[in-house]
Structures are given as C-alpha cells and as structure tokens.
Design an enzyme around this catalytic site. Structure first.
Site, PDB file in Angstrom:
ATOM      1  N   GLY A 134      -6.514  -2.582  -8.255  1.00 54.05           N
ATOM      2  CA  GLY A 134      -7.574  -3.585  -8.281  1.00 54.05           C
ATOM      3  C   GLY A 134      -7.567  -4.462  -9.517  1.00 54.05           C
ATOM      4  O   GLY A 134      -8.620  -4.954  -9.934  1.00 54.05           O
ATOM      5  N   HIS A 184      -0.382 -12.684  -1.778  1.00 56.61           N
ATOM      6  CA  HIS A 184       0.875 -11.980  -1.505  1.00 56.61           C
ATOM      7  C   HIS A 184       1.860 -12.294  -2.629  1.00 56.61           C
ATOM      8  O   HIS A 184       2.032 -13.465  -2.990  1.00 56.61           O
ATOM      9  CB  HIS A 184       1.429 -12.441  -0.153  1.00 56.61           C
ATOM     10  CG  HIS A 184       2.632 -11.675   0.265  1.00 56.61           C
ATOM     11  ND1 HIS A 184       2.554 -10.396   0.773  1.00 56.61           N
ATOM     12  CD2 HIS A 184       3.960 -11.988   0.213  1.00 56.61           C
ATOM     13  CE1 HIS A 184       3.779  -9.956   1.027  1.00 56.61           C
ATOM     14  NE2 HIS A 184       4.640 -10.897   0.693  1.00 56.61           N
TER      15      HIS A 184
HETATM   16  C1  GRF Z   1      -0.845  -7.729  -5.844  1.00 57.82           C
HETATM   17  O1  GRF Z   1       0.476  -7.936  -6.230  1.00 57.82           O
HETATM   18  C2  GRF Z   1      -1.144  -8.529  -4.608  1.00 57.82           C
HETATM   19  O2  GRF Z   1      -0.404  -9.702  -4.501  1.00 57.82           O
HETATM   20  C3  GRF Z   1      -0.736  -7.605  -3.504  1.00 57.82           C
HETATM   21  O3  GRF Z   1      -1.078  -6.312  -3.976  1.00 57.82           O
HETATM   22  C4  GRF Z   1      -1.078  -6.302  -5.386  1.00 57.82           C
HETATM   23  C5  GRF Z   1      -2.400  -5.754  -5.828  1.00 57.82           C
HETATM   24  O4  GRF Z   1      -2.443  -5.465  -7.184  1.00 57.82           O
HETATM   25  N1  GRF Z   1      -1.320  -8.001  -2.250  1.00 57.82           N
HETATM   26  P1  GRF Z   1      -3.814  -5.040  -7.867  1.00 57.82           P
HETATM   27  O5  GRF Z   1      -4.337  -3.820  -7.126  1.00 57.82           O
HETATM   28  O6  GRF Z   1      -4.751  -6.197  -7.782  1.00 57.82           O
HETATM   29  O7  GRF Z   1      -3.444  -4.710  -9.275  1.00 57.82           O
END
Ligand code: GRF
Length: 200
Positions: A22, A114
């Site tokens: 997160g 993404h």
């Molecule tokens: C990010 O790289 C986002 O693009 C992908 O999942 C990852 C989440 O990272 N969908 P975090 O949990 O916000 O650190």
C-alpha cells in the site's frame, strides 16, 4: 432579505482497494489529507495481513477486509461504497479481477495503476517483478506506468495517462523497480486529483 447561505462544496470521496504494502495508498492518503477537493473515505483489502491496513490506521481511515465470496457472490461491497457516498474507486496494487456488478455500479469511476506501458506487459500474472523481468528480458528501451479505467478484463480499460523513462544499459531489476515506484508515487495522486476536479 435574508443573508445568502454559503454552500460549502462537498469533498469527493475516494475508496482505495489494495492487496499488499500500500505504498501508493499511502501517497494518496497523504496527498488528500488536507485537501478541500477530496478525501479517502475507506481502504478495502482482500488480505487481512496487508500492510496497507496499518497505513490506513495511521491516517485514521476506516478499513474493510473481504473474502472471495463477499466480493464475487454478493452486492455487499457495492452497498458499502454507496452507503459511504464513494465517488471514485482507486485500485492501488489490488490483485483480484473486479466483478461486473461493481464495474456497472461505478461506470468510469474505477481506475487502476499498472507498472508497465500497457497494452504491453499486462494481463493475468503480469504484476510486480514479473513485469520488470519480462521488460528486461525483451531488452525494451523504455518502460513506465499506466493509469487507466478498469473494465472486466485485467489491464484493458481505457487509458488515462502514461509516464515513461528510458532503460539504461546498467539498469537491473532493482533500479527498474525503484524508478517505477518513484514514478507511481509522483504521479498517481496528481492524476487522481485531476480526475476529481473533472467530476461533478
Ligand atoms: C504498484 O506497482 C502498482 O502499479 C501495482 O501494484 C503495485 C502496488 O504497490 N498495481 P504498493 O502496494 O502501492 O506499494
């Protein structure tokens, strides 16, 4: 004549779905903490161990943990979002496919981030380091992030914005991961803010 009543515009309300750390949710909560435009109303997760729950607690933002049955076989999450007057649903590291009933309840109001330049390197199984390894193996010259609307297929909804950088010869998995994360943290909250501004 009675004095005109000043009507305070209501803040738009954001719900964030996340399955893990997160860090993006954190940046969004920070960005809107003192905003007049919008606020994070709820954090939802399918993972009761997700660190995002701790982050939400730190911001005193309510959380909701759900399982597959609730997500795919009931309307409870839709009712919850509606009861909180959620205007925008943000997927930030959420790994499950969004069911049709949720998409239909929030048309053009669900967005995802993404860590690749879609339409390349998207779809089931394309997440995190799997993506960066594939990008490096293909000797791509650049990579980046895509922010897009969500439809019933993984990573296929209409694109909102992309941000990119050149891959240097010396770049390895760790640098790519780091640069992608920096790009996400820098841009995702701002893109959300510009969407919120367009909402009426
Ligand atoms: C990010 O790289 C986002 O693009 C992908 O999942 C990852 C989440 O990272 N969908 P975090 O949990 O916000 O650190």
């Amino acid at each position: 004549m009675p004095a005109p009543i000043a009507v305070k515009p209501l803040k738009k309300r954001i719900a964030i779905f996340a399955s893990g750390s997160g860090s993006n949710a954190q940046k969004i909560m920070e960005h809107f903490k003192n905003s007049k435009l919008a606020e994070v109303a709820l954090i939802l997760t399918n993972n009761s161990e997700a660190f995002v729950l701790q982050r939400a607690d730190n911001f005193e933002i309510p959380t909701h943990i759900f399982n597959r049955k609730e997500f795919y076989e009931s309307d409870r999450i839709i009712r919850l979002l509606e009861s909180l007057n959620v205007d925008l649903v943000v997927l930030a590291g959420f790994l499950w496919l969004v069911p049709q009933n949720l998409i239909a309840a929030f048309p053009n109001k669900i967005i995802n981030i993404h860590p690749a330049l879609l339409p390349n390197y998207g779809g089931k199984g394309m997440y995190g380091d799997h993506i960066h390894r594939a990008v490096l193996a293909a000797r791509e010259k650049e990579t980046g992030i895509t922010i897009h609307f969500v439809n019933e297929n993984f990573d296929e909804g209409e694109m909102i914005q992309q941000f990119r950088f050149k891959i240097e010869l010396k770049d390895e998995l760790e640098n790519i991961r780091f640069k992608i994360q920096q790009l996400e943290h820098q841009h995702f909250p701002k893109v959300i803010e510009s969407l919120v501004k367009k909402m009426n």
